[in-house]
Design a protein around this motif. Structure first.
Motif, PDB file in Angstrom:
ATOM      1  N   ASP A  88      58.143  61.464  24.104  1.00  0.00           N
ATOM      2  CA  ASP A  88      57.732  62.485  23.140  1.00  0.00           C
ATOM      3  C   ASP A  88      56.762  63.524  23.698  1.00  0.00           C
ATOM      4  O   ASP A  88      56.183  64.297  22.937  1.00  0.00           O
ATOM      5  CB  ASP A  88      57.118  61.832  21.906  1.00  0.00           C
ATOM      6  N   SER A  89      56.587  63.567  25.014  1.00  0.00           N
ATOM      7  CA  SER A  89      55.679  64.564  25.595  1.00  0.00           C
ATOM      8  C   SER A  89      55.993  64.757  27.075  1.00  0.00           C
ATOM      9  O   SER A  89      56.726  63.963  27.678  1.00  0.00           O
ATOM     10  CB  SER A  89      54.212  64.149  25.413  1.00  0.00           C
ATOM     11  N   VAL A  90      55.418  65.806  27.641  1.00  0.00           N
ATOM     12  CA  VAL A  90      55.596  66.110  29.065  1.00  0.00           C
ATOM     13  C   VAL A  90      54.257  66.565  29.630  1.00  0.00           C
ATOM     14  O   VAL A  90      53.516  67.316  28.979  1.00  0.00           O
ATOM     15  CB  VAL A  90      56.630  67.241  29.290  1.00  0.00           C
ATOM     16  N   THR A  91      53.919  66.122  30.834  1.00  0.00           N
ATOM     17  CA  THR A  91      52.812  66.691  31.574  1.00  0.00           C
ATOM     18  C   THR A  91      53.382  67.310  32.840  1.00  0.00           C
ATOM     19  O   THR A  91      54.330  66.776  33.430  1.00  0.00           O
ATOM     20  CB  THR A  91      51.753  65.633  31.948  1.00  0.00           C
ATOM     21  N   PHE A  92      52.824  68.429  33.262  1.00  0.00           N
ATOM     22  CA  PHE A  92      53.344  69.085  34.462  1.00  0.00           C
ATOM     23  C   PHE A  92      52.270  69.977  35.074  1.00  0.00           C
ATOM     24  O   PHE A  92      51.268  70.324  34.423  1.00  0.00           O
ATOM     25  CB  PHE A  92      54.596  69.912  34.140  1.00  0.00           C
ATOM     26  N   SER A  93      52.470  70.326  36.325  1.00  0.00           N
ATOM     27  CA  SER A  93      51.542  71.207  37.022  1.00  0.00           C
ATOM     28  C   SER A  93      52.317  72.330  37.697  1.00  0.00           C
ATOM     29  O   SER A  93      53.470  72.159  38.103  1.00  0.00           O
ATOM     30  CB  SER A  93      50.731  70.429  38.063  1.00  0.00           C
ATOM     31  N   ARG A  94      51.661  73.480  37.805  1.00  0.00           N
ATOM     32  CA  ARG A  94      52.240  74.644  38.460  1.00  0.00           C
ATOM     33  C   ARG A  94      51.117  75.517  38.983  1.00  0.00           C
ATOM     34  O   ARG A  94      49.959  75.397  38.553  1.00  0.00           O
ATOM     35  CB  ARG A  94      53.131  75.446  37.512  1.00  0.00           C
ATOM     36  N   ALA A  95      51.433  76.383  39.926  1.00  0.00           N
ATOM     37  CA  ALA A  95      50.435  77.293  40.466  1.00  0.00           C
ATOM     38  C   ALA A  95      49.993  78.271  39.389  1.00  0.00           C
ATOM     39  O   ALA A  95      50.787  78.671  38.527  1.00  0.00           O
ATOM     40  CB  ALA A  95      50.998  78.058  41.660  1.00  0.00           C
ATOM     41  N   LEU A 107      59.153  56.553  31.213  1.00  0.00           N
ATOM     42  CA  LEU A 107      58.772  57.854  31.765  1.00  0.00           C
ATOM     43  C   LEU A 107      59.732  58.240  32.879  1.00  0.00           C
ATOM     44  O   LEU A 107      60.405  57.397  33.470  1.00  0.00           O
ATOM     45  CB  LEU A 107      57.327  57.855  32.271  1.00  0.00           C
ATOM     46  N   VAL A 108      59.788  59.548  33.160  1.00  0.00           N
ATOM     47  CA  VAL A 108      60.601  60.106  34.240  1.00  0.00           C
ATOM     48  C   VAL A 108      59.710  61.049  35.040  1.00  0.00           C
ATOM     49  O   VAL A 108      59.147  61.996  34.485  1.00  0.00           O
ATOM     50  CB  VAL A 108      61.819  60.882  33.699  1.00  0.00           C
ATOM     51  N   GLU A 109      59.571  60.786  36.334  1.00  0.00           N
ATOM     52  CA  GLU A 109      58.724  61.604  37.196  1.00  0.00           C
ATOM     53  C   GLU A 109      59.594  62.384  38.175  1.00  0.00           C
ATOM     54  O   GLU A 109      60.460  61.802  38.842  1.00  0.00           O
ATOM     55  CB  GLU A 109      57.745  60.731  37.965  1.00  0.00           C
ATOM     56  N   ILE A 110      59.356  63.681  38.267  1.00  0.00           N
ATOM     57  CA  ILE A 110      60.134  64.545  39.155  1.00  0.00           C
ATOM     58  C   ILE A 110      59.168  65.279  40.075  1.00  0.00           C
ATOM     59  O   ILE A 110      58.319  66.047  39.608  1.00  0.00           O
ATOM     60  CB  ILE A 110      60.973  65.560  38.370  1.00  0.00           C
ATOM     61  N   GLU A 111      59.281  65.047  41.361  1.00  0.00           N
ATOM     62  CA  GLU A 111      58.424  65.711  42.344  1.00  0.00           C
ATOM     63  C   GLU A 111      58.954  65.434  43.736  1.00  0.00           C
ATOM     64  O   GLU A 111      59.856  64.611  43.935  1.00  0.00           O
ATOM     65  CB  GLU A 111      56.985  65.207  42.229  1.00  0.00           C
ATOM     66  N   PHE A 112      58.380  66.115  44.725  1.00  0.00           N
ATOM     67  CA  PHE A 112      58.717  65.846  46.109  1.00  0.00           C
ATOM     68  C   PHE A 112      57.999  64.575  46.567  1.00  0.00           C
ATOM     69  O   PHE A 112      56.827  64.371  46.249  1.00  0.00           O
ATOM     70  CB  PHE A 112      58.292  67.008  47.010  1.00  0.00           C
ATOM     71  N   LEU A 151      62.623  63.331  25.013  1.00  0.00           N
ATOM     72  CA  LEU A 151      62.531  64.122  26.236  1.00  0.00           C
ATOM     73  C   LEU A 151      62.952  63.378  27.492  1.00  0.00           C
ATOM     74  O   LEU A 151      63.104  63.990  28.547  1.00  0.00           O
ATOM     75  CB  LEU A 151      61.102  64.655  26.380  1.00  0.00           C
ATOM     76  N   THR A 152      63.163  62.068  27.392  1.00  0.00           N
ATOM     77  CA  THR A 152      63.637  61.290  28.532  1.00  0.00           C
ATOM     78  C   THR A 152      65.148  61.094  28.485  1.00  0.00           C
ATOM     79  O   THR A 152      65.675  60.122  29.024  1.00  0.00           O
ATOM     80  CB  THR A 152      62.926  59.922  28.577  1.00  0.00           C
ATOM     81  N   THR A 169      45.578  75.419  40.595  1.00  0.00           N
ATOM     82  CA  THR A 169      46.656  74.698  39.924  1.00  0.00           C
ATOM     83  C   THR A 169      46.365  74.601  38.432  1.00  0.00           C
ATOM     84  O   THR A 169      45.223  74.333  38.033  1.00  0.00           O
ATOM     85  CB  THR A 169      46.809  73.280  40.502  1.00  0.00           C
ATOM     86  N   ALA A 170      47.375  74.831  37.613  1.00  0.00           N
ATOM     87  CA  ALA A 170      47.259  74.674  36.166  1.00  0.00           C
ATOM     88  C   ALA A 170      48.042  73.430  35.752  1.00  0.00           C
ATOM     89  O   ALA A 170      49.202  73.273  36.137  1.00  0.00           O
ATOM     90  CB  ALA A 170      47.804  75.905  35.450  1.00  0.00           C
ATOM     91  N   ARG A 171      47.401  72.563  34.967  1.00  0.00           N
ATOM     92  CA  ARG A 171      48.048  71.342  34.484  1.00  0.00           C
ATOM     93  C   ARG A 171      48.180  71.439  32.967  1.00  0.00           C
ATOM     94  O   ARG A 171      47.211  71.731  32.275  1.00  0.00           O
ATOM     95  CB  ARG A 171      47.255  70.107  34.892  1.00  0.00           C
ATOM     96  N   TYR A 172      49.385  71.184  32.482  1.00  0.00           N
ATOM     97  CA  TYR A 172      49.708  71.382  31.076  1.00  0.00           C
ATOM     98  C   TYR A 172      50.198  70.089  30.425  1.00  0.00           C
ATOM     99  O   TYR A 172      50.702  69.186  31.099  1.00  0.00           O
ATOM    100  CB  TYR A 172      50.824  72.420  30.918  1.00  0.00           C
ATOM    101  N   HIS A 173      50.073  70.060  29.103  1.00  0.00           N
ATOM    102  CA  HIS A 173      50.660  68.999  28.278  1.00  0.00           C
ATOM    103  C   HIS A 173      51.535  69.673  27.234  1.00  0.00           C
ATOM    104  O   HIS A 173      51.140  70.664  26.611  1.00  0.00           O
ATOM    105  CB  HIS A 173      49.556  68.179  27.604  1.00  0.00           C
ATOM    106  N   TYR A 174      52.747  69.126  27.044  1.00  0.00           N
ATOM    107  CA  TYR A 174      53.704  69.685  26.076  1.00  0.00           C
ATOM    108  C   TYR A 174      54.180  68.572  25.154  1.00  0.00           C
ATOM    109  O   TYR A 174      54.556  67.484  25.611  1.00  0.00           O
ATOM    110  CB  TYR A 174      54.904  70.282  26.818  1.00  0.00           C
ATOM    111  N   ASP A 175      54.164  68.837  23.843  1.00  0.00           N
ATOM    112  CA  ASP A 175      54.706  67.885  22.884  1.00  0.00           C
ATOM    113  C   ASP A 175      55.401  68.621  21.742  1.00  0.00           C
ATOM    114  O   ASP A 175      55.364  68.216  20.595  1.00  0.00           O
ATOM    115  CB  ASP A 175      53.619  66.960  22.343  1.00  0.00           C
ATOM    116  N   GLY A 176      56.062  69.703  22.108  1.00  0.00           N
ATOM    117  CA  GLY A 176      56.631  70.627  21.128  1.00  0.00           C
ATOM    118  C   GLY A 176      55.875  71.941  21.165  1.00  0.00           C
ATOM    119  O   GLY A 176      56.424  72.997  20.890  1.00  0.00           O
TER     120      GLY A 176
END
Length: 277
Positions: A161-168, A231-236, A131-132, A176-183
């Motif tokens: 091998d995974s992603v964490t992210f947040s969204r409204a 890791l790769v971090e994407i945000e303002f 994923l990176t 705010t909802a915070r999620y974990h994705y690994d497939g």
């Protein structure tokens, strides 16, 4: 956790998300009760500095996928000697483009199957790419769109091998909802008190072909011999101009412990790079 000279450094949304992920893991393996988890998650969401986050998780065991996160590793919080050898970065990006196999069809190639998209539920049974990488990012964005019906997000941290992210939270702009994705997408952790200043962005605005080259060439750009992206971090950025887009912070590391960081715009323009001292 004892205070350090880095405790006063301001925390980012991705740091708060990492702590929430750590708390989720602690709840799952029995370190925390449900009430403790809820209380600490709320405290993590309110935290402004690393010191405040330290107080939330300092007595917990750390899961393997978060041991290199800045919120856990104090050494990754320290001010770095930022350089701007853009010629080196650009050269590495060109090399990375060849290595990464960038094509105009990268997004289409990563799209989920029609049956998955039509179901509206992005449960994955196929192999997930790293994923990176550019291909991995494209794959995740396609999965995200299939899951949520849009590509709007507050902050994203991609691990190999995974992603964490947040969204409204849909229908509730104060949460705010915070999620974990690994497939698969895990059930979210919901927190209230979402600040009105939180800025969201569209994942499809990322220039994936340009970023794919930078990702593939990141170990070379950051002068981390035999390194890989951790890791790769994407945000303002907190101090960015109102019309500025999110930044992409690419962290590299090798087995000897050397690490570097490459920061770019969402369109793939290199901004600065930190190399091992």
């Amino acid at each position: 956790m004892a205070a350090t000279r880095y405790s006063g450094i301001r925390a980012r949304d991705t740091d708060r998300a990492d702590v929430c992920g750590l708390l989720d893991a602690a709840l799952a393996d029995g370190q925390l009760t449900g009430d403790e988890h809820a209380s600490r998650t709320a405290a993590a969401m309110r935290a402004k500095t690393f010191g405040e986050l330290d107080a939330v998780f300092g007595d917990l065991q750390i899961p393997d996928d978060l041991v290199d996160a800045p919120v856990v590793r104090v050494d990754r919080r320290q001010p770095r000697r930022w350089l701007a050898p853009l010629a080196v970065v650009v050269a590495a990006a060109v090399t990375g483009a060849a290595v990464g196999g960038i094509t105009r069809g990268i997004t289409n190639a990563a799209a989920p199957s029609a049956s998955k998209a039509s179901s509206g539920h992005a449960k994955s049974s196929e192999n997930v790419p790293v994923l990176t990488t550019g291909a991995g990012m494209a794959y995740f964005i396609a999965e995200y769109r299939a899951q949520f019906g849009d590509t709007t997000v507050d902050a994203v941290t991609l691990y190999p091998d995974s992603v964490t992210f947040s969204r409204a939270v849909t229908g509730d702009p104060t949460a705010t909802a915070r999620y974990h994705y690994d497939g698969d997408f895990d059930d979210p952790t919901i927190s209230t008190g979402r600040e009105q200043t939180v800025r969201s962005f569209d994942l499809t605005a990322l220039n994936l072909p340009a970023l794919a080259g930078l990702l593939a060439g990141a170990p070379q750009s950051t002068k981390v011999s035999d390194g890989a992206i951790s890791l790769v971090e994407i945000e303002f950025e907190s101090d960015s101009a109102a019309d500025a887009g999110p930044t992409v912070e690419i962290s590299t590391k090798n087995q000897a412990g050397a690490s570097g960081i490459l920061v770019t715009t969402s369109t793939g323009e290199p901004l600065r790079v930190s190399v091992p001292s």
